[in-house]
Motif scaffolding. Structure first.
Motif, PDB file in Angstrom:
ATOM      1  N   PRO A   1      -4.255   0.394   0.823  1.00 22.50           N
ATOM      2  CA  PRO A   1      -3.864  -0.898   0.241  1.00 22.50           C
ATOM      3  C   PRO A   1      -4.065  -0.897  -1.274  1.00 22.50           C
ATOM      4  O   PRO A   1      -5.103  -0.450  -1.765  1.00 22.50           O
ATOM      5  N   VAL A   2      -3.063  -1.365  -2.005  1.00 17.09           N
ATOM      6  CA  VAL A   2      -3.149  -1.385  -3.474  1.00 17.09           C
ATOM      7  C   VAL A   2      -3.011  -2.810  -4.010  1.00 17.09           C
ATOM      8  O   VAL A   2      -3.775  -3.226  -4.871  1.00 17.09           O
ATOM      9  N   LEU A   3      -2.052  -3.574  -3.477  1.00 17.52           N
ATOM     10  CA  LEU A   3      -1.921  -4.981  -3.889  1.00 17.52           C
ATOM     11  C   LEU A   3      -2.293  -5.864  -2.715  1.00 17.52           C
ATOM     12  O   LEU A   3      -1.871  -5.608  -1.573  1.00 17.52           O
TER      13      LEU A   3
ATOM     14  N   GLY B   1      -6.306  -4.654 -16.842  1.00 14.49           N
ATOM     15  CA  GLY B   1      -7.190  -4.310 -15.727  1.00 14.49           C
ATOM     16  C   GLY B   1      -7.566  -2.854 -15.807  1.00 14.49           C
ATOM     17  O   GLY B   1      -6.914  -2.071 -16.507  1.00 14.49           O
ATOM     18  N   HIS B   2      -8.585  -2.515 -15.056  1.00 14.08           N
ATOM     19  CA  HIS B   2      -9.109  -1.165 -15.030  1.00 14.08           C
ATOM     20  C   HIS B   2      -8.047  -0.203 -14.511  1.00 14.08           C
ATOM     21  O   HIS B   2      -7.157  -0.615 -13.774  1.00 14.08           O
ATOM     22  N   ASN B   3      -8.141   1.083 -14.844  1.00 16.00           N
ATOM     23  CA  ASN B   3      -7.250   2.100 -14.276  1.00 16.00           C
ATOM     24  C   ASN B   3      -7.314   2.053 -12.763  1.00 16.00           C
ATOM     25  O   ASN B   3      -8.403   1.976 -12.209  1.00 16.00           O
ATOM     26  N   GLY B   4      -6.143   2.075 -12.126  1.00 10.07           N
ATOM     27  CA  GLY B   4      -6.123   2.080 -10.667  1.00 10.07           C
ATOM     28  C   GLY B   4      -6.218   0.690 -10.052  1.00 10.07           C
ATOM     29  O   GLY B   4      -6.287   0.552  -8.829  1.00 10.07           O
ATOM     30  N   SER B   5      -6.206  -0.364 -10.877  1.00 11.80           N
ATOM     31  CA  SER B   5      -6.336  -1.716 -10.318  1.00 11.80           C
ATOM     32  C   SER B   5      -5.006  -2.239  -9.734  1.00 11.80           C
ATOM     33  O   SER B   5      -4.982  -3.310  -9.135  1.00 11.80           O
ATOM     34  N   GLY B   6      -3.919  -1.493  -9.943  1.00 13.31           N
ATOM     35  CA  GLY B   6      -2.647  -1.873  -9.316  1.00 13.31           C
ATOM     36  C   GLY B   6      -1.615  -2.461 -10.269  1.00 13.31           C
ATOM     37  O   GLY B   6      -0.566  -2.940  -9.839  1.00 13.31           O
ATOM     38  N   LYS B   7      -1.863  -2.362 -11.577  1.00 10.55           N
ATOM     39  CA  LYS B   7      -0.958  -2.981 -12.570  1.00 10.55           C
ATOM     40  C   LYS B   7       0.440  -2.360 -12.521  1.00 10.55           C
ATOM     41  O   LYS B   7       1.443  -3.065 -12.519  1.00 10.55           O
ATOM     42  N   SER B   8       0.472  -1.035 -12.494  1.00  6.09           N
ATOM     43  CA  SER B   8       1.762  -0.355 -12.522  1.00  6.09           C
ATOM     44  C   SER B   8       2.518  -0.608 -11.211  1.00  6.09           C
ATOM     45  O   SER B   8       3.740  -0.858 -11.220  1.00  6.09           O
ATOM     46  N   THR B   9       1.801  -0.571 -10.110  1.00  3.74           N
ATOM     47  CA  THR B   9       2.414  -0.854  -8.808  1.00  3.74           C
ATOM     48  C   THR B   9       2.994  -2.276  -8.819  1.00  3.74           C
ATOM     49  O   THR B   9       4.111  -2.508  -8.355  1.00  3.74           O
ATOM     50  N   LEU B  10       2.261  -3.206  -9.393  1.00  5.07           N
ATOM     51  CA  LEU B  10       2.743  -4.585  -9.466  1.00  5.07           C
ATOM     52  C   LEU B  10       3.989  -4.675 -10.344  1.00  5.07           C
ATOM     53  O   LEU B  10       4.980  -5.307  -9.971  1.00  5.07           O
TER      54      LEU B  10
ATOM     55  N   GLY C   1       0.842  -1.197   0.000  1.00  7.04           N
ATOM     56  CA  GLY C   1       0.000   0.000   0.000  1.00  7.04           C
ATOM     57  C   GLY C   1       0.873   1.240   0.000  1.00  7.04           C
ATOM     58  O   GLY C   1       2.029   1.188   0.443  1.00  7.04           O
ATOM     59  N   TYR C   2       0.358   2.336  -0.530  1.00  4.86           N
ATOM     60  CA  TYR C   2       1.095   3.605  -0.489  1.00  4.86           C
ATOM     61  C   TYR C   2       0.715   4.335   0.796  1.00  4.86           C
ATOM     62  O   TYR C   2      -0.461   4.389   1.160  1.00  4.86           O
ATOM     63  N   THR C   3       1.733   4.896   1.442  1.00  2.00           N
ATOM     64  CA  THR C   3       1.464   5.661   2.659  1.00  2.00           C
ATOM     65  C   THR C   3       1.236   7.119   2.282  1.00  2.00           C
ATOM     66  O   THR C   3       2.056   7.724   1.593  1.00  2.00           O
ATOM     67  N   VAL C   4       0.085   7.629   2.674  1.00  4.63           N
ATOM     68  CA  VAL C   4      -0.208   9.044   2.398  1.00  4.63           C
ATOM     69  C   VAL C   4      -0.383   9.761   3.734  1.00  4.63           C
ATOM     70  O   VAL C   4      -0.726   9.143   4.741  1.00  4.63           O
ATOM     71  N   ASN C   5      -0.125  11.042   3.752  1.00  3.34           N
ATOM     72  CA  ASN C   5      -0.227  11.857   4.982  1.00  3.34           C
ATOM     73  C   ASN C   5       0.539  11.227   6.141  1.00  3.34           C
ATOM     74  O   ASN C   5       0.103  11.279   7.292  1.00  3.34           O
TER      75      ASN C   5
HETATM   76  P1  ADP Z   1      -2.918   0.971 -12.650  1.00  3.10           P
HETATM   77  O1  ADP Z   1      -1.541   0.819 -13.199  1.00  3.10           O
HETATM   78  O2  ADP Z   1      -3.724  -0.289 -12.720  1.00  3.10           O
HETATM   79  O3  ADP Z   1      -3.670   2.141 -13.219  1.00  3.10           O
HETATM   80  P2  ADP Z   1      -1.610   1.896 -10.243  1.00  3.10           P
HETATM   81  O4  ADP Z   1      -0.736   0.823  -9.726  1.00  3.10           O
HETATM   82  O5  ADP Z   1      -0.967   3.022 -10.989  1.00  3.10           O
HETATM   83  O6  ADP Z   1      -2.795   1.249 -11.074  1.00  3.10           O
HETATM   84  O7  ADP Z   1      -2.398   2.545  -9.030  1.00  3.10           O
HETATM   85  C1  ADP Z   1      -3.130   1.775  -8.082  1.00  3.10           C
HETATM   86  C2  ADP Z   1      -3.642   2.693  -6.988  1.00  3.10           C
HETATM   87  O8  ADP Z   1      -2.545   3.247  -6.271  1.00  3.10           O
HETATM   88  C3  ADP Z   1      -4.452   3.883  -7.509  1.00  3.10           C
HETATM   89  O9  ADP Z   1      -5.510   4.108  -6.621  1.00  3.10           O
HETATM   90  C4  ADP Z   1      -3.464   5.022  -7.483  1.00  3.10           C
HETATM   91  O10 ADP Z   1      -4.118   6.250  -7.265  1.00  3.10           O
HETATM   92  C5  ADP Z   1      -2.595   4.660  -6.268  1.00  3.10           C
HETATM   93  N1  ADP Z   1      -1.223   5.169  -6.416  1.00  3.10           N
HETATM   94  C6  ADP Z   1      -0.388   4.906  -7.447  1.00  3.10           C
HETATM   95  N2  ADP Z   1       0.812   5.501  -7.242  1.00  3.10           N
HETATM   96  C7  ADP Z   1       0.724   6.139  -6.041  1.00  3.10           C
HETATM   97  C8  ADP Z   1       1.631   6.933  -5.265  1.00  3.10           C
HETATM   98  N3  ADP Z   1       2.884   7.163  -5.684  1.00  3.10           N
HETATM   99  N4  ADP Z   1       1.184   7.432  -4.090  1.00  3.10           N
HETATM  100  C9  ADP Z   1      -0.068   7.179  -3.645  1.00  3.10           C
HETATM  101  N5  ADP Z   1      -0.986   6.437  -4.326  1.00  3.10           N
HETATM  102  C10 ADP Z   1      -0.592   5.928  -5.506  1.00  3.10           C
END
Ligand code: ADP
Length: 273
Positions: free
Chosen positions: A25-27, A44-53, A15-19
């Motif tokens: 939680p993302v994955l 997968g849909h935008n925001g589904s976590g593909k790039s994070t993965l 998960g990404y830590t904000v504030n």
């Molecule tokens: P996808 O590639 O499927 O569009 P991402 O992995 O980019 O998905 O993002 C998954 C979720 O994590 C989204 O809700 C996005 O807003 C959030 N997110 C991505 N990068 C960051 C970041 N650096 N800081 C906080 N939240 C993030």
């Protein structure tokens, strides 16, 4: 025949830590493997976590729980960071952000200098990489004068020069026009034919049909996995995930065009209705 996977993703949560205190939680408990020479598409849909993965595959991000193994190296092992990045190369969406050299050949040399490749070998590897992406004539040019597709080819050359086992493309064609995209897909196909494993995060269905295996992500989880044929046949579920799925006849044409020689992959329009 069992193959030793190049990458093992085992129960990864992130998960990404904000504030400073809240973790979003993302994955969630994601597991899969990348096998030698395979072509894997992640959709997968935008925001589904593909790039994070995808950023977990070479240790740009590391899991909060679970593990990612590249060969025998755990991506949390900072001492192995260079070795891991050599095995798994990544190309991102914006070619401009990946270009560091003032002329093309210096740009391709950058990663090699970083790992201390001797001058003679460096020259050979640059020749090979520029040739593989069809950009040898541009080696003395400033990269910023090139088109988007050409810049992305240079970014790929920089990765190929490192001789990785796996090439990860994170929406690498999404900023390009049809010609630029075609350029990159041709290069990727030829690398795959030479045995490189490919992992592509994409929303272009023509790219997906080239894959050996497709992983569908939703809300940080793998919700479907199979051959393009298996996945595309599950039209109703894909529709429920709001994925931009082409209509039945187009999918049939795409699949049949990608696998003309393999009868089991051939899909008929009636199967999709
Ligand atoms: P996808 O590639 O499927 O569009 P991402 O992995 O980019 O998905 O993002 C998954 C979720 O994590 C989204 O809700 C996005 O807003 C959030 N997110 C991505 N990068 C960051 C970041 N650096 N800081 C906080 N939240 C993030």
């Amino acid at each position: 025949m069992t193959q030793t996977p190049l990458i093992r993703v085992e129960g990864v949560s992130f998960g990404y830590t904000v504030n400073q205190s809240t973790t979003i939680p993302v994955l969630k408990d994601v597991s899969f493997q990348v096998n030698p020479g395979e072509y894997l598409a992640i959709i997968g849909h935008n925001g589904s976590g593909k790039s994070t993965l995808s950023k977990h595959l070479n240790g740009i991000l590391t899991p909060q729980s679970g593990d990612v193994w590249v060969g025998e190296y755990n991506t949390r092992d900072r001492a192995q960071r260079k070795a891991i990045r050599q095995k798994v190369g990544m190309v991102f969406q914006h070619p401009d952000n990946q270009i560091v050299g003032t002329i093309v050949e210096d740009d391709v040399a950058f990663g090699l200098e970083n790992i201390g490749v001797p001058a003679e070998e460096m020259k050979e590897r640059i020749d090979y990489a520029l040739n593989a992406v069809g950009m040898e004539k541009f080696r003395k040019r400033p990269p910023h004068h090139l088109s988007g597709g050409q810049k992305q080819r240079i970014a790929i050359a920089g990765i190929i020069a490192m001789m990785p086992q796996v090439l990860v493309l994170d929406e690498a064609t999404s900023m390009l026009d049809t010609y630029g995209r075609h350029d990159i897909l041709t290069v990727v196909d030829s690398l795959h034919e030479k045995g490189m494993a490919i992992v592509t995060v994409t929303h272009h269905m023509t790219e997906v049909t080239k894959a050996d295996r497709v992983i569908v992500m939703e809300k940080g989880e793998i919700v479907m996995e199979g051959t393009p044929r298996d996945v595309f046949l599950r039209q109703k579920e894909l529709g429920e995930l709001h994925l931009d799925v082409p209509d039945a006849s187009k999918i049939a044409a795409l699949i049949n065009q990608s696998f003309p020689a393999f009868a089991p992959n051939v899909i008929t329009k009636s199967e999709l209705i």
